[in-house]
Design a protein around this motif. Structure first.
Motif, PDB file in Angstrom:
ATOM      1  N   ILE A  75       5.210  -9.805  -6.432  1.00 21.30           N
ATOM      2  CA  ILE A  75       4.998  -8.375  -6.326  1.00 21.30           C
ATOM      3  C   ILE A  75       6.302  -7.707  -6.682  1.00 21.30           C
ATOM      4  CG2 ILE A  75       4.232  -6.513  -4.840  1.00 21.30           C
ATOM      5  CD1 ILE A  75       3.078  -8.578  -2.983  1.00 21.30           C
ATOM      6  N   PRO A  81       2.285  -1.783  -7.576  1.00 21.63           N
ATOM      7  CA  PRO A  81       1.322  -0.826  -7.041  1.00 21.63           C
ATOM      8  C   PRO A  81       0.539  -0.108  -8.135  1.00 21.63           C
ATOM      9  CG  PRO A  81       3.468  -0.515  -6.029  1.00 21.63           C
ATOM     10  CD  PRO A  81       3.655  -1.489  -7.131  1.00 21.63           C
ATOM     11  N   GLU A  88      -7.994  -1.502  -8.834  1.00 19.51           N
ATOM     12  CA  GLU A  88      -8.875  -1.042  -7.754  1.00 19.51           C
ATOM     13  C   GLU A  88      -9.819   0.050  -8.244  1.00 19.51           C
ATOM     14  OE1 GLU A  88      -9.420  -1.330  -4.479  1.00 19.51           O
ATOM     15  OE2 GLU A  88      -8.069  -2.967  -3.985  1.00 19.51           O
ATOM     16  N   HIS A  92     -13.891  -0.554  -8.270  1.00 21.70           N
ATOM     17  CA  HIS A  92     -14.780   0.118  -7.339  1.00 21.70           C
ATOM     18  C   HIS A  92     -15.905   0.821  -8.051  1.00 21.70           C
ATOM     19  CE1 HIS A  92     -11.978   0.246  -3.637  1.00 21.70           C
ATOM     20  NE2 HIS A  92     -12.330  -0.956  -3.991  1.00 21.70           N
ATOM     21  N   LEU A  98     -12.367  -7.294  -4.755  1.00 23.20           N
ATOM     22  CA  LEU A  98     -11.157  -7.888  -5.298  1.00 23.20           C
ATOM     23  C   LEU A  98     -10.602  -8.936  -4.352  1.00 23.20           C
ATOM     24  CD1 LEU A  98      -8.997  -7.799  -7.525  1.00 23.20           C
ATOM     25  CD2 LEU A  98      -7.792  -6.097  -6.161  1.00 23.20           C
ATOM     26  N   LEU A  99     -10.360 -10.104  -4.863  1.00 26.05           N
ATOM     27  CA  LEU A  99      -9.708 -11.152  -4.089  1.00 26.05           C
ATOM     28  C   LEU A  99      -8.343 -11.383  -4.726  1.00 26.05           C
ATOM     29  CD1 LEU A  99     -10.381 -13.119  -1.726  1.00 26.05           C
ATOM     30  CD2 LEU A  99     -11.040 -14.779  -3.445  1.00 26.05           C
TER      31      LEU A  99
ATOM     32  N   PHE B  72      -7.214  -0.407   3.472  1.00 23.98           N
ATOM     33  CA  PHE B  72      -6.247   0.683   3.471  1.00 23.98           C
ATOM     34  C   PHE B  72      -6.810   1.805   2.621  1.00 23.98           C
ATOM     35  CE2 PHE B  72      -4.759   0.340  -0.805  1.00 23.98           C
ATOM     36  CZ  PHE B  72      -5.111  -0.945  -1.127  1.00 23.98           C
ATOM     37  N   ILE B  75      -2.640   3.415  -1.777  1.00 25.81           N
ATOM     38  CA  ILE B  75      -1.463   2.631  -2.095  1.00 25.81           C
ATOM     39  C   ILE B  75      -0.305   3.596  -2.251  1.00 25.81           C
ATOM     40  CG2 ILE B  75      -0.477   0.936  -3.635  1.00 25.81           C
ATOM     41  CD1 ILE B  75      -3.258   0.383  -4.660  1.00 25.81           C
ATOM     42  N   GLY B  77       3.055   4.573  -3.135  1.00 27.06           N
ATOM     43  CA  GLY B  77       3.990   3.947  -4.064  1.00 27.06           C
ATOM     44  C   GLY B  77       5.000   3.015  -3.441  1.00 27.06           C
ATOM     45  N   PHE B  80       3.659   0.358   0.040  1.00 27.26           N
ATOM     46  CA  PHE B  80       2.631  -0.661   0.045  1.00 27.26           C
ATOM     47  C   PHE B  80       3.071  -2.072  -0.350  1.00 27.26           C
ATOM     48  CE2 PHE B  80      -1.096  -2.786  -1.768  1.00 27.26           C
ATOM     49  CZ  PHE B  80      -1.876  -2.822  -0.634  1.00 27.26           C
ATOM     50  N   PRO B  81       3.863  -2.222  -1.396  1.00 26.85           N
ATOM     51  CA  PRO B  81       4.237  -3.576  -1.808  1.00 26.85           C
ATOM     52  C   PRO B  81       4.912  -4.361  -0.692  1.00 26.85           C
ATOM     53  CG  PRO B  81       4.967  -1.980  -3.434  1.00 26.85           C
ATOM     54  CD  PRO B  81       4.469  -1.202  -2.260  1.00 26.85           C
ATOM     55  N   LEU B  84       2.246  -5.513   1.764  1.00 27.30           N
ATOM     56  CA  LEU B  84       1.453  -6.575   1.157  1.00 27.30           C
ATOM     57  C   LEU B  84       2.238  -7.872   1.103  1.00 27.30           C
ATOM     58  CD1 LEU B  84      -1.238  -7.206  -0.085  1.00 27.30           C
ATOM     59  CD2 LEU B  84      -0.341  -6.557  -2.311  1.00 27.30           C
ATOM     60  N   LYS B  85       3.505  -7.751   0.799  1.00 27.62           N
ATOM     61  CA  LYS B  85       4.337  -8.939   0.692  1.00 27.62           C
ATOM     62  C   LYS B  85       4.381  -9.686   2.028  1.00 27.62           C
ATOM     63  CE  LYS B  85       8.784 -10.448  -1.057  1.00 27.62           C
ATOM     64  NZ  LYS B  85      10.189 -10.060  -1.214  1.00 27.62           N
ATOM     65  N   LEU B  99      -8.725 -10.652   1.248  1.00 29.47           N
ATOM     66  CA  LEU B  99      -9.659  -9.798   0.527  1.00 29.47           C
ATOM     67  C   LEU B  99      -9.213  -8.366   0.778  1.00 29.47           C
ATOM     68  CD1 LEU B  99     -12.313 -10.022  -1.151  1.00 29.47           C
ATOM     69  CD2 LEU B  99     -13.551  -9.652   0.972  1.00 29.47           C
ATOM     70  N   ILE B 100      -8.982  -7.637  -0.285  1.00 27.32           N
ATOM     71  CA  ILE B 100      -8.410  -6.304  -0.150  1.00 27.32           C
ATOM     72  C   ILE B 100      -9.437  -5.241  -0.487  1.00 27.32           C
ATOM     73  CG2 ILE B 100      -6.736  -4.715  -1.148  1.00 27.32           C
ATOM     74  CD1 ILE B 100      -4.760  -6.799  -1.294  1.00 27.32           C
ATOM     75  N   TYR B 101      -9.479  -4.233   0.309  1.00 27.65           N
ATOM     76  CA  TYR B 101     -10.370  -3.126  -0.017  1.00 27.65           C
ATOM     77  C   TYR B 101      -9.698  -1.802   0.282  1.00 27.65           C
ATOM     78  CZ  TYR B 101     -14.424  -0.330  -0.731  1.00 27.65           C
ATOM     79  OH  TYR B 101     -15.284   0.604  -1.227  1.00 27.65           O
ATOM     80  N   SER B 102      -9.678  -0.923  -0.693  1.00 26.20           N
ATOM     81  CA  SER B 102      -9.120   0.401  -0.433  1.00 26.20           C
ATOM     82  C   SER B 102     -10.251   1.407  -0.396  1.00 26.20           C
ATOM     83  CB  SER B 102      -8.079   0.782  -1.471  1.00 26.20           C
ATOM     84  OG  SER B 102      -8.680   1.161  -2.668  1.00 26.20           O
ATOM     85  N   SER B 105     -11.843   5.336  -2.692  1.00 29.48           N
ATOM     86  CA  SER B 105     -12.842   5.603  -3.726  1.00 29.48           C
ATOM     87  C   SER B 105     -14.150   5.983  -3.038  1.00 29.48           C
ATOM     88  CB  SER B 105     -13.056   4.362  -4.574  1.00 29.48           C
ATOM     89  OG  SER B 105     -14.086   3.579  -4.043  1.00 29.48           O
ATOM     90  N   GLU B 226       6.088  14.299  -2.573  1.00 33.28           N
ATOM     91  CA  GLU B 226       7.088  15.132  -3.202  1.00 33.28           C
ATOM     92  C   GLU B 226       6.623  16.577  -3.422  1.00 33.28           C
ATOM     93  OE1 GLU B 226       8.714  13.441  -6.748  1.00 33.28           O
ATOM     94  OE2 GLU B 226       9.479  15.352  -7.457  1.00 33.28           O
ATOM     95  N   ASP B 252       9.591  10.177   0.433  1.00 28.32           N
ATOM     96  CA  ASP B 252       8.924  10.809  -0.699  1.00 28.32           C
ATOM     97  C   ASP B 252       9.057  12.317  -0.597  1.00 28.32           C
ATOM     98  OD1 ASP B 252       7.990   8.575  -2.145  1.00 28.32           O
ATOM     99  OD2 ASP B 252       6.321   8.314  -0.760  1.00 28.32           O
ATOM    100  N   GLN B 281      12.949   2.308  -1.897  1.00 31.42           N
ATOM    101  CA  GLN B 281      13.920   1.838  -2.886  1.00 31.42           C
ATOM    102  C   GLN B 281      14.847   2.929  -3.422  1.00 31.42           C
ATOM    103  OE1 GLN B 281      12.252   0.343  -6.546  1.00 31.42           O
ATOM    104  NE2 GLN B 281      13.891  -1.149  -6.820  1.00 31.42           N
TER     105      GLN B 281
END
Lengths: 345, 345
Positions: A75, A81, A88, A92, A98-99, B72, B75, B77, B80-81, B84-85, B99-102, B105, B226, B252, B281
């Motif tokens: 990552i 991201p 994503e 959707h 998504l796996l 979640f 994401i 910016g 999230f990474p 996830l990491k 298994l990820i689902y946002s 949507s 921002e 942000d 970052q």
DNA sequence: CTGAAAGCGCTTACAG
DNA sequence: CTGAAAGCGCTTACAG
């Protein structure tokens, strides 16, 4: 309070609605006509029992997982991201799940983490899958789409990537034409990294087009990250190599370049112009603002999903989708951009 | 070339090895003793046929998905990474898939995207799951862990979050004690966002501790981004409100604050001190370097997985894990940090 | 230690 | 339009 083991099944629904399980299945899937009144009864029963079909049973019976897999090896902070967001979004709107699997962990795993046994197709980012596994999947005709990586010899796997070479040409030509730089350092990415190789090719082409002879001494091996870039720059300077510009390979590396130059009291861009690649979030926030290449990463994700879905539908996918890149001029190249980019700090 | 529909099954393996499918299953799962020689034969057959057990069948038969879900809503910016990491890292070392689902949507979905039918447990980030669905899952005793969100009334769901209030107190106290600021703007996050609420509480406590009266006029509603921060600051200044510092809510938003102040020719930190939250970052790359709070996001992800695995193993999980936050001093508060943070630009 | 068999919870031809 | 039944590919008591 019901425990997990006593969850309702399709039979419970059928019983309550007074129909067969086949009928329940049909109203759930909606692919076979069912008399409206019956369907109503079934829907009511589903709601009352809070029935949710077990995915595993559906998958086993239908032979479709309705899931696509994403394999990546790392990552990368600023990059990932955006890619994920595109994936994503497109996913959707097409009903797939998504796996995600990242291959950088080297814990021995029992079950094969991701593949034909739990997904309908795979999105593979750069070299995150071993060649052997890629060959195996390709061999069983498993739907695959690569991102930022050309398929190995003889495999016809669709690939989505960006105009790395064009981007590098734009960057280097700009440095030469607008700012008269001629001793331009190129910081490579990791060994065998395809994005890096194309950028290097662009670097050489641009030099050639301007009749500047390629100098091996100006090439350094970075890792697309801050620290190695910092070290490489230190080495170059310690070795007394002269240069008036640095093409950092990517934006993360550019940060390391900034740090090394500032520490050596070399002014950016007056003494040394610096350019990056990616246009990550901080590119406009650092000082001076980083001139770089904008790559449509989110769009890469979306397009990869689109192509994979083509494959899943048995349609033909494009063998290569090359996304356009765009030169983003700020101040690190020597341009006076103050006031131009109104979002810059 | 075999097509997907002709993939080997456990029966093929059994036949080739001259054993029953039960035995094959046993050597795959390794939970029942099998004579070494027989096991060898089975392993050979598996290798020769390139057999991979179908996940759906395993799940259906064993009633374990070996998968945990992450829900979640967005994401963000920079944030999230890291999360996830941490999740990935901890997950891999324990043999579960992700298994990820946002949920952002709003396409109508047929199948329920994620839940008890396709995972063994769920990681839920902030308010990404509707209350009704949360209640349903809780009601069937489904293993859940929340991140950055306190469970609703009456539900005992473990939660992992960070010391938001402490962080805010550190920030605001620093502005007051070290830099004598007294008119400190607070930019809220999104309505109902729990991180934001705790930060506000910390803001108020710090004021109170220093006998500064809380002034409603210094509170503005941002969105942790921002643009809204930029607009809110514009409004405040247009309204002629006086202030000598801004607690931006998060990093942000701090960017938007920087932009608005610079546009108004207000010097940071001389005229106005600015502090953020998160230490993303770019915080160290912007100019002046942003004083902020470092939150161990990656660790939040790891810990959430650990707690969920406790639940999955039928063990007791901790009801609340509060991660320590840390003050990161750069220059935007008024400190002279040059040379201190050697990684800063 | 090993096999036969039931069962996991669905989908989908096949009849009617 | 609907139901009975076979089948998806595994796991796991139950005997032996």
């Amino acid at each position: 309070m019901p425990s997990k083991s006593s969850l309702p099944t399709i039979s419970d629904v059928a019983q309550r609605a007074g129909v067969s399980i086949a009928t329940v299945s049909r109203v759930i899937n909606g692919n076979t006509p069912v008399v409206a009144e019956t369907a109503q009864r079934v829907r009511l029963a589903i709601k009352e029992l809070k029935f949710v079909p077990r995915a595993a049973a559906q998958v086993l019976a239908s032979r479709k997982t309705n899931t696509i897999g994403l394999v990546f090896s790392e990552i990368r902070g600023a990059f990932f991201p955006h890619l994920l967001k595109g994936i994503e979004a497109e996913l959707h709107s097409s009903g797939y799940e998504l796996l995600i699997y990242s291959t950088h962990s080297d814990h021995p795993i029992q079950r094969k983490p991701i593949g034909e046994h739990n997904t309908d197709g795979l999105l593979v980012f750069t070299t995150s899958l071993e060649l052997e596994e890629l060959e195996r999947l390709y061999g069983i005709n498993f739907p695959l789409v690569l991102m930022h990586e050309t398929p190995p010899q003889g495999m016809e796997i669709p690939v989505i990537t960006i105009e790395n070479k064009d981007g590098a040409v734009m960057l280097v030509s700009h440095l030469i034409e607008k700012h008269g730089r001629r001793r331009i350092v190129f910081l490579r990415g990791p060994e065998g990294h395809e994005d890096s190789e194309w950028r290097e090719r662009g670097y050489r082409e641009a030099l050639e087009a301007h009749k500047i002879v390629y100098d091996e001494g100006l090439i350094a091996r970075g890792e697309f990250d801050e620290d190695s870039a910092f070290e490489e720059m230190q080495k170059l300077m310690a070795a007394g190599i002269e240069f008036d510009a640095v093409f950092a390979g990517d934006d993360d590396a550019a940060i390391g370049v900034y740090r090394a130059l500032k520490m050596a009291n070399r002014i950016i861009p007056d003494d040394v112009a610096v350019v990056g690649f990616d246009d990550v979030q901080f590119a406009r926030y650092i000082s001076p603002g980083l001139t770089t290449i904008r790559a449509p990463i989110e769009e890469v994700g979306r397009e990869a999903v689109r192509q994979l879905i083509c494959l899943l539908n048995g349609e033909q996918a494009q063998r290569l989708v090359l996304m356009r890149t765009e030169l983003v001029i700020r101040e690190s190249c020597g341009c006076q951009n103050k006031g131009g980019g109104e979002r810059d700090l």
